[in-house]
Design a protein around this motif. Structure first.
Motif, PDB file in Angstrom:
ATOM      1  N   SER A 203       0.839  -1.196   0.000  1.00  0.00           N
ATOM      2  CA  SER A 203       0.000   0.000   0.000  1.00  0.00           C
ATOM      3  C   SER A 203       0.876   1.249   0.000  1.00  0.00           C
ATOM      4  O   SER A 203       2.004   1.261   0.527  1.00  0.00           O
ATOM      5  N   VAL A 204       0.330   2.357  -0.566  1.00  0.00           N
ATOM      6  CA  VAL A 204       1.070   3.619  -0.612  1.00  0.00           C
ATOM      7  C   VAL A 204       1.073   4.245   0.774  1.00  0.00           C
ATOM      8  O   VAL A 204       0.263   3.891   1.662  1.00  0.00           O
TER       9      VAL A 204
ATOM     10  N   ASN B 120       5.486   0.201   0.047  1.00  0.00           N
ATOM     11  CA  ASN B 120       5.834  -1.150  -0.421  1.00  0.00           C
ATOM     12  C   ASN B 120       6.189  -2.105   0.724  1.00  0.00           C
ATOM     13  O   ASN B 120       7.188  -2.827   0.659  1.00  0.00           O
TER      14      ASN B 120
ATOM     15  N   VAL C 159      -1.644  -9.493  -1.611  1.00  0.00           N
ATOM     16  CA  VAL C 159      -2.024  -9.084  -2.956  1.00  0.00           C
ATOM     17  C   VAL C 159      -1.200  -9.912  -3.925  1.00  0.00           C
ATOM     18  O   VAL C 159      -0.168 -10.480  -3.560  1.00  0.00           O
TER      19      VAL C 159
ATOM     20  N   THR D 211      -2.051   5.268   3.581  1.00  0.00           N
ATOM     21  CA  THR D 211      -3.258   4.431   3.475  1.00  0.00           C
ATOM     22  C   THR D 211      -3.863   4.231   4.858  1.00  0.00           C
ATOM     23  O   THR D 211      -3.171   3.875   5.810  1.00  0.00           O
TER      24      THR D 211
ATOM     25  N   ASP E 292       1.289 -10.143  -5.995  1.00  0.00           N
ATOM     26  CA  ASP E 292       2.495  -9.459  -6.456  1.00  0.00           C
ATOM     27  C   ASP E 292       3.623 -10.430  -6.743  1.00  0.00           C
ATOM     28  O   ASP E 292       4.768 -10.002  -6.941  1.00  0.00           O
TER      29      ASP E 292
ATOM     30  N   ASP F 126      -3.615  -8.647 -10.417  1.00  0.00           N
ATOM     31  CA  ASP F 126      -3.898  -7.273 -10.041  1.00  0.00           C
ATOM     32  C   ASP F 126      -3.239  -6.348 -11.063  1.00  0.00           C
ATOM     33  O   ASP F 126      -2.008  -6.384 -11.252  1.00  0.00           O
ATOM     34  N   PRO F 127      -4.015  -5.514 -11.724  1.00  0.00           N
ATOM     35  CA  PRO F 127      -3.410  -4.641 -12.752  1.00  0.00           C
ATOM     36  C   PRO F 127      -2.351  -3.703 -12.187  1.00  0.00           C
ATOM     37  O   PRO F 127      -1.486  -3.244 -12.942  1.00  0.00           O
ATOM     38  N   ARG F 128      -2.406  -3.418 -10.889  1.00  0.00           N
ATOM     39  CA  ARG F 128      -1.407  -2.495 -10.329  1.00  0.00           C
ATOM     40  C   ARG F 128      -0.010  -3.091 -10.365  1.00  0.00           C
ATOM     41  O   ARG F 128       0.983  -2.358 -10.273  1.00  0.00           O
ATOM     42  N   PHE F 129       0.067  -4.440 -10.492  1.00  0.00           N
ATOM     43  CA  PHE F 129       1.391  -5.073 -10.411  1.00  0.00           C
ATOM     44  C   PHE F 129       1.757  -5.768 -11.714  1.00  0.00           C
ATOM     45  O   PHE F 129       2.499  -6.746 -11.716  1.00  0.00           O
ATOM     46  N   TYR F 130       1.210  -5.259 -12.816  1.00  0.00           N
ATOM     47  CA  TYR F 130       1.604  -5.824 -14.101  1.00  0.00           C
ATOM     48  C   TYR F 130       3.108  -5.673 -14.334  1.00  0.00           C
ATOM     49  O   TYR F 130       3.721  -6.494 -15.036  1.00  0.00           O
ATOM     50  N   TYR F 131       3.660  -4.658 -13.790  1.00  0.00           N
ATOM     51  CA  TYR F 131       5.088  -4.408 -14.016  1.00  0.00           C
ATOM     52  C   TYR F 131       5.961  -5.483 -13.378  1.00  0.00           C
ATOM     53  O   TYR F 131       7.142  -5.617 -13.697  1.00  0.00           O
TER      54      TYR F 131
END
Length: 789
Positions: free
Chosen positions: A173-174, A224, A262, A177, A264, A356-361
């Motif tokens: 989480s950023v 993170n 999540v 949060t 990741d 999770d699209p936030r962790f596509y990288y």
């Protein structure tokens, strides 16, 4: 003007708080004559306005909580302007805590608190005061109400409703949060000073989390945070009153924070190549083995889907994900054959199902591996041409009719011959049989669909060279219906007709049932077997019929019961029909047609016999019949008793008379000439010990030739008795009445025979059968003893 200023100052003084001392003044209730207080003012009309003085000069009392002094705490003073100081007035206090918590000096009007007061228990008290004349006990002033308000001090620390809080926040989480909000409460008065103003701070949990001072909201402080590195955190939050200043009271609570998972982390196979083995005899659906890609995540974030994306065995094998273990189970999709192919190669891919699209990288969230499957050779059992067989046959076929054939082969290169058999546990009644060589199934008993519509058989195929290696196949035999059952009445009908019945009156509705099940459904036709002058049948054409009367009036004294034969037929081929007979009783009925009494009861009632009396008479008759039968049986058994009774045991129906006789010279005992004359004819004599039931025709026995030996004669007579159909079934003593030629044997005494020196051989007695074994042992044993001596 000066008077108005004085009045204004007095009112201002009354409303100011006085914690320790407040004095209130009374004045006497005004007379009928108006009294003035203060100055005189004039209105616009120039008339003088007189202001009346009020009876109470009132104020609100204030009292500090948690008083620690040794004396009673002074609250305030009540005073009336009617009080001259001579003790003629008496002050009375009532309301909340009057007399217990608050007391008043009835002479001076001073009010005191008797104990420590906690504002958190009660913030104010409402009381009423009154001044009365001590002698007349009449009030000199009206009763009035006042309030004692408790001033707060900081004597309560902030408290949390929970000692331990549990919260969670997603990993990665950023910063900032929100995790959870904790709230502390302070029992002090929030409207008075800073006693109830709470400020939050974090004592433990930095630098991972922070807390907002005013709201108590806990937020993430580091970016993170990875659950795979650390999952649990413990944070201690402090709540302090007085705005967090020095000297304020504080309370703490613990918050256990869990980082939730999540997705990741991608799945990873531990090996790039995996080897598996499978016997060729494995049936379709057999699990070959499992593969697993590891994922550091948990729950649905670790769920993986496996699939075969390439290889030369994509059509031979399947892979499925086992949800509880997240393993890929490889199964056989088609039958394997070692002789056709021995090695298959598959490329298997494992991919996360919830990305999770936030962790596509961090991806890709999938991985691949190579699976090599080796097929092992085995001695395979026979293989049927089908997985199951269904045969349909009519129930009226003849015995021995073939209803179908099963086929099987040996898949091995040796191609051994196959032997077929039926599992008798699936055909306990042995209705079917199978040809062991060609697999033809035929009937061995008649079929009946009404007894069993389906027969589920199990056929076993085994190699002749290896009978232990077998294969089974289900065979379903459906019996098709043939119209071989006639319809019958659906139920037993108890039908009656009233004596006062009219022609065309309905007395019964009948229906029928049929065990057969035609394709077009059941259809029945009803008719009479012959024309009946009393009743008729009307077919309703819905598998029911109505029984109607054909004439008016019936008499139960003339005919109490009518028998009506009804013919029921179906419409299938061949047509089947049956005749059912309805028994129609004639009964007396009322005007509405309700039965009152019928013929049997009407005949019994005039005789004055009830149903119980009839049952008793019937029981007496049955008992008499049983006694007669028993008496006849005993009498018959006595007739069969032996005529000659002896105290000695009777064995083989031989009667022992205990009489030796007088020897050869005693000619009165028997006629010895019979033994010396083989030509003498002897009539068959009846036994005297048992009374014969039937008389047999005397059989004449042919005489033996003069040169016939005793042995041959006895054999001949023995054969005759064994083959004689008229011989009795029990053992009896047969009189041969022949001793042989030259029967002058000097003496028949066994003592005299023992002194002879001639050798005699009695072994031939053993050849005559088991009935002469005892005799052979007696004489044969004597010779052997003689030789040994």
């Amino acid at each position: 003007m000066k008077t108005q200023q004085v009045l204004l100052l007095l009112l201002l003084w009354m409303w100011l708080p006085h914690p320790c001392h407040t004095e209130m003044l009374f004045r006497r209730t005004p007379d009928l004559r108006p009294k003035t207080f203060g100055g005189r003012t004039s209105g616009n009309d120039g008339k003088a306005i007189h202001r009346q003085k009020r009876g109470w000069m009132w104020n609100q009392f204030f009292l500090l909580e948690e008083y620690t002094g040794s004396d009673y705490q002074y609250v305030g003073k009540l005073h009336s302007d009617q009080d001259k100081g001579d003790g003629s007035l008496k002050y009375i206090l009532s309301g909340d805590g009057a007399g217990t918590l608050f007391i008043i000096d009835e002479k001076t009007g001073d009010i005191h608190a008797t104990r420590r007061i906690d504002r958190e228990e009660k913030a104010f008290y409402t009381l009423r005061a009154q001044a009365i004349n001590r002698r007349t006990l009449r009030p000199v002033e009206p009763e009035s109400e006042f309030v004692i308000k408790i001033h707060d001090i900081n004597d309560n620390e902030p408290t949390f409703p929970e000692e331990i809080y549990t919260a969670s926040v997603p990993e990665m989480s950023v910063v900032g949060t929100s995790v959870v909000q904790v709230t502390a409460t302070d029992a002090d008065d929030p409207s008075y000073g800073n006693s109830a103003r709470v400020i939050y701070s974090i004592l433990q949990g930095q630098p991972y989390f922070s807390v907002e001072p005013e709201t108590g909201i806990i937020r993430t402080a580091l970016p993170n945070m990875n659950r795979e590195n650390r999952e649990q955190y413990q944070v201690v939050i402090q709540a302090k009153d007085m705005g967090g200043q020095m000297g304020g009271l504080s309370g703490t609570t613990t918050v256990n924070i869990t980082l939730t998972d999540v997705n990741d982390n991608p799945p990873r196979f531990p090996q790039s190549t995996i080897h598996l083995r499978i016997p060729e005899s494995s049936p379709v659906g057999t699990a070959i083995g499992s593969i697993k890609a590891t994922d550091a995540d948990t729950g649905k974030n670790a769920e993986v889907e496996y699939r075969i994306i390439d290889g030369d065995g994509t059509d031979m094998f399947d892979i499925a994900t086992q949800q509880d273990t997240q393993e890929g189970i490889i199964t056989v999709r088609k039958p394997l054959d070692y002789e056709t192919r021995r090695l298959y190669t598959l490329k298997v891919e494992a991919e996360n199902t919830h990305v999770d699209p936030r962790f596509y990288y961090l991806g890709p969230f999938k991985d691949t591996t190579i699976v090599k499957i080796s097929v092992e050779d085995v001695d395979e059992p026979p293989v049927f041409s089908r997985s199951s067989y269904l045969f349909e046959v009519h129930e009226d076929i003849e015995l021995g009719t073939i209803i179908g054939t099963v086929m099987a082969r040996d898949p091995d290169s040796a191609s051994s011959p196959i032997r077929f058999s039926l599992d008798r546990h699936t055909d306990l009644d042995r209705i079917f049989n199978i040809h062991s060589g060609n697999g033809s199934i035929y009937t061995s008993k008649t079929l009946d669909r009404e007894i069993s519509q389906w027969h589920n058989l199990s056929v076993i195929a085994a190699e002749i060279n290896n009978p232990k290696d077998t294969t089974r196949v289900p065979v379903y035999v459906r019996i098709l219906d043939v119209n071989d059952n006639a319809p019958q009445f659906a139920v037993f009908y108890d039908t009656f007709v009233c004596e006062n019945a009219r022609a065309g009156q309905l007395i019964q509705t009948i229906s029928a049932v049929d065990k057969d099940d035609p394709l077009g459904g059941q259809k029945f036709f009803f008719s009479l077997a012959a024309v009946n002058p009393n009743f008729t049948v009307q077919d309703n054409e819905d598998n029911t019929a109505r029984i109607l009367t054909r004439r008016n009036g019936f008499s139960r004294h003339e005919i109490s019961t009518y028998l009506l034969p009804v013919v029921i037929s179906d419409n299938d081929y061949p047509i089947q029909s049956s005749t059912g007979t309805l028994t129609i009783r004639v009964c007396a009925c009322d005007s509405r047609g309700n039965m009152q009494s019928c013929s049997a009861e009407a005949l019994l009632l005039p005789a004055g016999l009830s149903t119980g009396a009839l049952v008793a008479i019937l029981l007496c008759i049955i008992i008499l019949l049983v006694i007669v039968v028993l008496f006849a049986a005993l009498k018959r058994q006595r007739k069969k008793e032996p005529l000659i009774l002896s105290k000695e045991d009777i064995r083989d129906n031989i009667v022992s008379y205990n009489d030796e006789g007088g020897g050869e010279e005693d000619t009165q005992a028997f006629d010895i000439g019979t033994l010396r004359n083989p030509a003498a004819i002897e009539d068959k004599k009846l036994r005297r010990d048992i009374m014969p039931e039937t008389l047999f025709v005397p059989r004449r026995t042919p005489s033996a030739p003069d040169n016939t030996d005793v042995r041959d004669f006895i054999n001949q007579r023995l054969k005759e008795h064994d083959t004689d159909p008229s011989a009795p079934p029990y053992d009896s003593l047969a009189t041969y009445a022949y001793e042989g030629n030259d029967s002058i044997a000097e003496s028949l005494s066994s003592l005299e025979s023992g002194t002879t020196e001639g050798d005699q051989n009695y072994d031939y007695l053993r050849e005559w059968g088991p009935r002469f074994n005892k005799l052979a042992e007696m004489y044969g044993g004597g010779e052997s003893d003689k030789d040994t001596s």
